[in-house]
Design a protein around this motif. Structure first.
Motif, PDB file in Angstrom:
ATOM      1  N   MET A 140     -56.083  32.191 -33.022  1.00  0.00           N
ATOM      2  CA  MET A 140     -54.761  31.850 -33.440  1.00  0.00           C
ATOM      3  C   MET A 140     -53.733  32.801 -32.903  1.00  0.00           C
ATOM      4  O   MET A 140     -52.609  32.776 -33.315  1.00  0.00           O
ATOM      5  N   GLY A 141     -54.124  33.637 -32.039  1.00  0.00           N
ATOM      6  CA  GLY A 141     -53.119  34.289 -31.231  1.00  0.00           C
ATOM      7  C   GLY A 141     -52.696  35.662 -31.653  1.00  0.00           C
ATOM      8  O   GLY A 141     -53.382  36.388 -32.341  1.00  0.00           O
ATOM      9  N   THR A 142     -51.500  35.990 -31.219  1.00  0.00           N
ATOM     10  CA  THR A 142     -50.998  37.344 -31.240  1.00  0.00           C
ATOM     11  C   THR A 142     -50.652  37.865 -32.616  1.00  0.00           C
ATOM     12  O   THR A 142     -50.549  39.062 -32.786  1.00  0.00           O
ATOM     13  N   ASN A 143     -50.463  37.010 -33.589  1.00  0.00           N
ATOM     14  CA  ASN A 143     -50.007  37.505 -34.877  1.00  0.00           C
ATOM     15  C   ASN A 143     -51.117  38.145 -35.695  1.00  0.00           C
ATOM     16  O   ASN A 143     -50.848  38.807 -36.675  1.00  0.00           O
ATOM     17  N   SER A 144     -52.382  37.997 -35.316  1.00  0.00           N
ATOM     18  CA  SER A 144     -53.453  38.576 -36.118  1.00  0.00           C
ATOM     19  C   SER A 144     -53.382  40.096 -36.136  1.00  0.00           C
ATOM     20  O   SER A 144     -53.537  40.715 -37.183  1.00  0.00           O
ATOM     21  N   SER A 145     -53.121  40.722 -35.007  1.00  0.00           N
ATOM     22  CA  SER A 145     -53.026  42.179 -34.994  1.00  0.00           C
ATOM     23  C   SER A 145     -51.781  42.642 -35.735  1.00  0.00           C
ATOM     24  O   SER A 145     -51.798  43.678 -36.396  1.00  0.00           O
ATOM     25  N   TYR A 176     -50.472  26.096 -38.350  1.00  0.00           N
ATOM     26  CA  TYR A 176     -50.683  24.781 -38.963  1.00  0.00           C
ATOM     27  C   TYR A 176     -51.116  23.772 -37.898  1.00  0.00           C
ATOM     28  O   TYR A 176     -52.041  22.988 -38.106  1.00  0.00           O
ATOM     29  N   GLY A 177     -50.451  23.804 -36.752  1.00  0.00           N
ATOM     30  CA  GLY A 177     -50.810  22.898 -35.668  1.00  0.00           C
ATOM     31  C   GLY A 177     -52.233  23.117 -35.172  1.00  0.00           C
ATOM     32  O   GLY A 177     -52.965  22.159 -34.913  1.00  0.00           O
ATOM     33  N   VAL A 178     -52.633  24.370 -35.068  1.00  0.00           N
ATOM     34  CA  VAL A 178     -53.990  24.681 -34.633  1.00  0.00           C
ATOM     35  C   VAL A 178     -55.005  24.158 -35.644  1.00  0.00           C
ATOM     36  O   VAL A 178     -56.019  23.555 -35.276  1.00  0.00           O
ATOM     37  N   ALA A 227     -50.962  17.480 -35.268  1.00  0.00           N
ATOM     38  CA  ALA A 227     -51.125  18.711 -34.497  1.00  0.00           C
ATOM     39  C   ALA A 227     -50.188  18.725 -33.298  1.00  0.00           C
ATOM     40  O   ALA A 227     -49.557  19.753 -33.006  1.00  0.00           O
ATOM     41  N   THR A 228     -50.080  17.588 -32.623  1.00  0.00           N
ATOM     42  CA  THR A 228     -49.207  17.499 -31.452  1.00  0.00           C
ATOM     43  C   THR A 228     -47.761  17.774 -31.829  1.00  0.00           C
ATOM     44  O   THR A 228     -47.072  18.558 -31.165  1.00  0.00           O
ATOM     45  N   SER A 229     -47.300  17.152 -32.905  1.00  0.00           N
ATOM     46  CA  SER A 229     -45.902  17.363 -33.300  1.00  0.00           C
ATOM     47  C   SER A 229     -45.656  18.800 -33.745  1.00  0.00           C
ATOM     48  O   SER A 229     -44.618  19.385 -33.430  1.00  0.00           O
ATOM     49  N   LEU A 230     -46.621  19.398 -34.446  1.00  0.00           N
ATOM     50  CA  LEU A 230     -46.457  20.779 -34.890  1.00  0.00           C
ATOM     51  C   LEU A 230     -46.461  21.751 -33.712  1.00  0.00           C
ATOM     52  O   LEU A 230     -45.636  22.670 -33.650  1.00  0.00           O
ATOM     53  N   LEU A 231     -47.373  21.551 -32.788  1.00  0.00           N
ATOM     54  CA  LEU A 231     -47.436  22.451 -31.636  1.00  0.00           C
ATOM     55  C   LEU A 231     -46.221  22.283 -30.732  1.00  0.00           C
ATOM     56  O   LEU A 231     -45.724  23.261 -30.164  1.00  0.00           O
ATOM     57  N   ALA A 268     -48.282  28.293 -27.998  1.00  0.00           N
ATOM     58  CA  ALA A 268     -48.280  26.883 -28.405  1.00  0.00           C
ATOM     59  C   ALA A 268     -48.518  25.948 -27.226  1.00  0.00           C
ATOM     60  O   ALA A 268     -49.209  24.945 -27.356  1.00  0.00           O
ATOM     61  N   ARG A 269     -47.985  26.266 -26.058  1.00  0.00           N
ATOM     62  CA  ARG A 269     -48.159  25.397 -24.886  1.00  0.00           C
ATOM     63  C   ARG A 269     -49.635  25.276 -24.520  1.00  0.00           C
ATOM     64  O   ARG A 269     -50.140  24.181 -24.294  1.00  0.00           O
ATOM     65  N   GLY A 270     -50.346  26.385 -24.489  1.00  0.00           N
ATOM     66  CA  GLY A 270     -51.773  26.356 -24.168  1.00  0.00           C
ATOM     67  C   GLY A 270     -52.567  25.597 -25.215  1.00  0.00           C
ATOM     68  O   GLY A 270     -53.469  24.824 -24.884  1.00  0.00           O
ATOM     69  N   ALA A 271     -52.233  25.820 -26.486  1.00  0.00           N
ATOM     70  CA  ALA A 271     -52.944  25.120 -27.565  1.00  0.00           C
ATOM     71  C   ALA A 271     -52.697  23.622 -27.482  1.00  0.00           C
ATOM     72  O   ALA A 271     -53.629  22.821 -27.672  1.00  0.00           O
ATOM     73  N   LEU A 272     -51.479  23.231 -27.186  1.00  0.00           N
ATOM     74  CA  LEU A 272     -51.153  21.812 -27.064  1.00  0.00           C
ATOM     75  C   LEU A 272     -51.887  21.201 -25.855  1.00  0.00           C
ATOM     76  O   LEU A 272     -52.448  20.107 -25.958  1.00  0.00           O
ATOM     77  N   SER A 273     -51.913  21.909 -24.764  1.00  0.00           N
ATOM     78  CA  SER A 273     -52.624  21.417 -23.576  1.00  0.00           C
ATOM     79  C   SER A 273     -54.114  21.227 -23.869  1.00  0.00           C
ATOM     80  O   SER A 273     -54.691  20.190 -23.518  1.00  0.00           O
ATOM     81  N   ARG A 274     -54.734  22.198 -24.516  1.00  0.00           N
ATOM     82  CA  ARG A 274     -56.150  22.090 -24.867  1.00  0.00           C
ATOM     83  C   ARG A 274     -56.398  20.906 -25.802  1.00  0.00           C
ATOM     84  O   ARG A 274     -57.372  20.161 -25.635  1.00  0.00           O
ATOM     85  N   LEU A 275     -55.524  20.735 -26.770  1.00  0.00           N
ATOM     86  CA  LEU A 275     -55.653  19.634 -27.724  1.00  0.00           C
ATOM     87  C   LEU A 275     -55.596  18.288 -27.012  1.00  0.00           C
ATOM     88  O   LEU A 275     -56.429  17.410 -27.245  1.00  0.00           O
ATOM     89  N   LEU A 276     -54.627  18.127 -26.131  1.00  0.00           N
ATOM     90  CA  LEU A 276     -54.455  16.859 -25.458  1.00  0.00           C
ATOM     91  C   LEU A 276     -55.568  16.595 -24.439  1.00  0.00           C
ATOM     92  O   LEU A 276     -55.937  15.446 -24.225  1.00  0.00           O
ATOM     93  N   MET A 277     -56.111  17.636 -23.840  1.00  0.00           N
ATOM     94  CA  MET A 277     -57.215  17.461 -22.902  1.00  0.00           C
ATOM     95  C   MET A 277     -58.494  17.025 -23.615  1.00  0.00           C
ATOM     96  O   MET A 277     -59.271  16.248 -23.069  1.00  0.00           O
ATOM     97  N   LYS A 278     -58.691  17.509 -24.847  1.00  0.00           N
ATOM     98  CA  LYS A 278     -59.872  17.104 -25.620  1.00  0.00           C
ATOM     99  C   LYS A 278     -59.770  15.640 -26.041  1.00  0.00           C
ATOM    100  O   LYS A 278     -60.768  14.973 -26.196  1.00  0.00           O
ATOM    101  N   GLY A 279     -58.510  15.216 -26.280  1.00  0.00           N
ATOM    102  CA  GLY A 279     -58.266  13.824 -26.676  1.00  0.00           C
ATOM    103  C   GLY A 279     -58.778  13.563 -27.979  1.00  0.00           C
ATOM    104  O   GLY A 279     -59.117  12.820 -28.672  1.00  0.00           O
TER     105      GLY A 279
END
Length: 127
Positions: free
Chosen positions: A1-6, A88-90, A101-105, A116-127
């Motif tokens: 979930m990215g950079t905010n964890s640290s 939330y989108g993830v 997920a698409t609308s949130l991302l 968010a761009r990478g997460a959205l791309s991965r989501l859409l590629m999985k279909g």
């Protein structure tokens, strides 16, 4: 979930409540961990709901807890909280709610969440 964890962990360094929640999680006391993490998030200045979202994706929450989490995240959507919207989108993508997920991302991208761009791309590629 990215950079905010640290960032979250750095902010929590002096927070004994955070460590207690982590302790519950390590012991497998998921209801207690969820309650503790949610107490830390709700009403905080820069809430992200990272730990509860991670618990959701790890299958550690029951339906009632998911409902509580998603209610809080919907509130953060209304508040235009970028990192909470991204998380939330993830989670929605993980649960295969592709439309939500698409609308949130997309919204997270519009709010300048870089990952968010990478997460959205991965989501859409999985279909």
């Amino acid at each position: 979930m990215g950079t905010n964890s640290s960032l979250i962990e750095a902010l929590a360094m002096d927070n004994s409540d955070f460590y207690q929640a982590e302790h519950y999680l390590k012991l497998g006391l998921y209801p207690q961990a969820f309650e503790a993490f949610m107490a830390l998030e709700v009403g905080s200045f820069e809430c992200t709901f990272l730990k509860p979202c991670m618990m959701a994706m790890d299958g550690q929450l029951n339906q009632a807890q998911l409902d509580v989490l998603f209610n809080e995240l919907e509130r953060e959507v209304k508040n235009k909280n970028p990192q909470a919207i991204y998380n939330y989108g993830v989670v929605k993508g993980h649960f295969r709610d592709i439309a939500k997920a698409t609308s949130l991302l997309q919204l997270a991208m519009d709010l300048n969440v870089l990952e968010a761009r990478g997460a959205l791309s991965r989501l859409l590629m999985k279909g």
